[in-house]
Motif scaffolding. Structure first.
Motif, PDB file in Angstrom:
ATOM      1  N   SER A 177      36.338  74.804  40.038  1.00 26.69           N
ATOM      2  CA  SER A 177      36.321  74.194  41.376  1.00 26.69           C
ATOM      3  C   SER A 177      36.251  72.678  41.322  1.00 26.69           C
ATOM      4  CB  SER A 177      35.121  74.730  42.167  1.00 26.69           C
ATOM      5  OG  SER A 177      35.175  76.133  42.292  1.00 26.69           O
ATOM      6  N   PHE A 178      36.201  72.115  40.114  1.00 27.40           N
ATOM      7  CA  PHE A 178      35.882  70.698  39.983  1.00 27.40           C
ATOM      8  C   PHE A 178      37.116  69.825  39.813  1.00 27.40           C
ATOM      9  CE2 PHE A 178      31.906  72.243  40.375  1.00 27.40           C
ATOM     10  CZ  PHE A 178      30.857  71.475  39.920  1.00 27.40           C
ATOM     11  N   THR A 179      38.168  70.163  40.516  1.00 28.66           N
ATOM     12  CA  THR A 179      39.378  69.343  40.480  1.00 28.66           C
ATOM     13  C   THR A 179      39.183  68.005  41.200  1.00 28.66           C
ATOM     14  OG1 THR A 179      40.162  70.495  42.467  1.00 28.66           O
ATOM     15  CG2 THR A 179      40.929  71.326  40.336  1.00 28.66           C
ATOM     16  N   VAL A 217      31.841  76.149  37.969  1.00 34.61           N
ATOM     17  CA  VAL A 217      31.555  74.907  37.255  1.00 34.61           C
ATOM     18  C   VAL A 217      32.357  74.983  35.960  1.00 34.61           C
ATOM     19  CG1 VAL A 217      29.741  73.401  36.361  1.00 34.61           C
ATOM     20  CG2 VAL A 217      29.246  74.973  38.260  1.00 34.61           C
ATOM     21  N   PHE A 218      33.613  74.569  36.079  1.00 33.20           N
ATOM     22  CA  PHE A 218      34.620  74.830  35.059  1.00 33.20           C
ATOM     23  C   PHE A 218      34.781  76.359  34.962  1.00 33.20           C
ATOM     24  CE2 PHE A 218      32.780  70.671  34.333  1.00 33.20           C
ATOM     25  CZ  PHE A 218      33.923  69.889  34.329  1.00 33.20           C
ATOM     26  N   TRP A 219      34.347  77.013  33.907  1.00 31.24           N
ATOM     27  CA  TRP A 219      34.486  78.473  33.858  1.00 31.24           C
ATOM     28  C   TRP A 219      33.169  79.185  34.157  1.00 31.24           C
ATOM     29  CZ3 TRP A 219      38.235  81.349  30.130  1.00 31.24           C
ATOM     30  CH2 TRP A 219      39.540  80.877  30.328  1.00 31.24           C
ATOM     31  N   LEU A 228      28.193  70.022  33.058  1.00 27.18           N
ATOM     32  CA  LEU A 228      28.522  70.758  31.841  1.00 27.18           C
ATOM     33  C   LEU A 228      27.836  70.080  30.652  1.00 27.18           C
ATOM     34  CD1 LEU A 228      30.295  73.251  31.145  1.00 27.18           C
ATOM     35  CD2 LEU A 228      32.065  71.638  30.418  1.00 27.18           C
ATOM     36  N   PRO A 229      26.500  70.214  30.546  1.00 26.66           N
ATOM     37  CA  PRO A 229      25.756  69.500  29.498  1.00 26.66           C
ATOM     38  C   PRO A 229      26.189  69.854  28.084  1.00 26.66           C
ATOM     39  CG  PRO A 229      24.356  71.111  30.632  1.00 26.66           C
ATOM     40  CD  PRO A 229      25.613  70.982  31.430  1.00 26.66           C
ATOM     41  N   THR A 247      22.557  80.933  36.639  1.00 32.02           N
ATOM     42  CA  THR A 247      23.553  80.473  37.613  1.00 32.02           C
ATOM     43  C   THR A 247      23.153  79.112  38.184  1.00 32.02           C
ATOM     44  OG1 THR A 247      24.107  82.741  38.239  1.00 32.02           O
ATOM     45  CG2 THR A 247      24.718  81.001  39.793  1.00 32.02           C
ATOM     46  N   SER A 248      24.101  78.189  38.247  1.00 39.08           N
ATOM     47  CA  SER A 248      23.860  76.883  38.864  1.00 39.08           C
ATOM     48  C   SER A 248      23.915  77.028  40.375  1.00 39.08           C
ATOM     49  CB  SER A 248      24.917  75.874  38.404  1.00 39.08           C
ATOM     50  OG  SER A 248      24.857  75.688  37.015  1.00 39.08           O
TER      51      SER A 248
END
Length: 498
Positions: free
Chosen positions: A42-44, A72-74, A226-227, A392-393
């Motif tokens: 979703s982070f486009t 969050v990416f994948w 994405l740490p 989950t974030s």
């Protein structure tokens, strides 16, 4: 050769099947969701749109949905749009959401950026928070009255000098000069005159802190979203050169005060940090010096730009709202006359109803960050339909809720009347400093920083728009950083009051 081709085909097949599983994640759970990008999820929007603006777009795109699934990416994540669910996560069920994704072990590669109170996770976070809280009580901050007052007066003098010398006044840099002085002096005992001169050694640090180029923007996005990527590429929260300089300055000041066990009468943030390390070492809990320096660095980072941006937005809005500006001026003027020879202090400023409505409306429309992030510590049942998995974030959409027309009609309009006592019963979502146990520890400090500066500016100057500038609704915000800050230089005309 055939073996290599076969391995490649198997790998691609695995990736494709994995992608199909990722893509179906929220659909399989009956959750409304964004269509994910094959690489970015979703982070486009990253590096194109400020995250706060993106949060509002998500809120508007899925009206009345209490939560929205994202990637969050994948990695699956969820955006919370419901005030009731937000309070559960931030307050009632805090034990299940104590930590942030940004605190996931980044301290090993970036000790100053990863070990501060903003990114730290439990149990270290709660220990540091408990020991720092006394520094930010109202009684302790009361002792800073003369500093706030003198710096606010220097701020008005700086404006007068610039007007006299026909200099254009760029708001954000002007207010960063002021906040750098306030934080540097109050927290570290450094005597500064940045607000008058526009430069100082500490201002060079805040200057680099407020610049978000493409690489630093990527670093911040990795740390907060994405740490794992941040650890691989060894990204840092703060510029390395500035950290090195700040570390030297910090150690020099500690040495001047007699080290970590020396006595001092300054009673500021630095002394509190010295005491934390001294007590920890004496109790057999050896505390790395970087953990102490990290708290000082993040307070500087979190304090100077957020308060400066709030003052910038407030000033810019009032320049376009002469009727609101006049109303708050009259309130300040009456309070000033009632005080006689006395000066404004925090008690008086906190009791000015309309003045504080203006500040609240500024922070409603322009919260420092547009979301509050947490990580589920265990499986958590949101409602009868959904239980989110451990890890989950979760992103509480404060920007979206504070612009919901059901709570704040015509949300793009700057209207302090929303917060008058007769119009505000405290039930509407309003969380510019967060909520619950992880509410911003520097909230009282920030309020005072804004109170003193705004009151002096409005008493001494009438604000007018500069010809050719954009109205606040069309004002651009920084798209590379995570803080909601002006994206371009911002100007108003300061007209001295007679």
């Amino acid at each position: 050769m055939l073996l290599y081709v076969l391995v490649l085909l198997l790998a691609l097949t695995w990736v494709y099947l994995k992608w199909l599983s990722v893509k179906r994640y929220w659909a399989d759970r009956g959750v409304v969701h964004e269509k994910p990008h094959p690489l970015l999820g979703s982070f486009t929007f990253l590096q194109k749109v400020n995250p706060a603006i993106w949060m509002r777009k998500i809120y508007d795109r899925f009206p009345k949905e209490p939560y929205v699934g994202i990637w969050v990416f994948w990695r699956p994540g969820i955006i919370v749009n419901s005030p009731e669910l937000a309070r559960r996560i931030l307050v009632k069920d805090f034990d299940c959401f104590r930590n942030r994704l940004a605190g996931t072990d980044t301290g090993k590669v970036d000790p100053i950026g990863g070990l501060n109170i903003f990114t730290l996770n439990d149990p270290v976070w709660s220990a540091i928070r408990r020991r720092l809280t006394p520094v930010f009580t109202s009684s302790k901050l009361k002792s800073l009255h003369h500093l706030y007052s003198s710096k606010a007066k220097e701020l008005t003098q700086r404006i007068a000098n610039d007007i006299k010398n026909n200099k254009t006044i760029e708001l954000r840099n002007l207010y960063v000069d002021y906040t750098t002085d306030v934080i540097g002096t109050s927290s570290f005992g450094i005597k500064l005159d940045t607000v008058l001169t526009g430069s100082s050694p500490l201002r060079s640090i805040t200057g680099t802190f407020m610049h978000y180029g493409a690489l630093r923007g990527l670093a911040w996005c990795s740390i907060f979203y994405l740490p794992e990527l941040a650890k691989v590429f060894r990204f840092n929260l703060f510029p390395k050169s500035s950290v090195a300089y700040f570390r030297r300055v910090f150690k020099q000041i500690v040495a001047q005060r007699g080290g970590y066990n020396g006595k001092s009468e300054e009673n500021d943030l630095l002394d509190a940090l010295r005491k934390i390390k001294y007590d920890s070492d004496n109790n057999g809990e050896v505390m790395d010096e970087d953990l102490v320096i990290a708290q000082a660095a993040v307070f500087l980072q979190a304090g100077f730009d957020t308060s400066a941006s709030a003052l910038t937005f407030l000033t810019y809005e009032l320049a376009y709202k002469p009727e609101i500006q006049e109303k708050v001026y009259q309130e300040l003027l009456q309070a000033k006359k009632a005080l006689g020879d006395k000066e404004f202090d925090a008690t008086v400023l906190s009791e000015l109803i309309y003045f504080n409505c203006v500040i609240k409306e500024t922070l409603r429309k322009y919260p420092p960050m547009g979301w509050l992030d947490r990580v589920a510590e265990k499986n958590y049942r949101i409602d009868d339909k959904l239980t989110i998995a451990k890890g989950t974030s979760v992103y509480v959409n404060s920007m979206g809720m504070q612009h919901d027309p059901d709570y704040y009609p015509d949300p793009d309009r700057f209207d302090p009347d929303r917060f008058l006592p007769e119009n505000d019963d405290g039930s509407r979502p309003y969380m510019p400093f967060g909520e619950g146990p992880r509410i911003c520890i520097g909230m009282r400090f920030a309020h005072r920083t804004i109170w003193y500066a705004a009151s002096q500016i409005l008493l001494n100057y009438h604000l007018q728009p500069m010809p050719g500038t954009k109205t606040p609704v069309r004002c651009e915000v920084d798209h590379r950083g995570l803080i909601l800050a002006p994206g371009k230089e911002t100007y108003v005309k300061f007209v001295p009051r007679s």
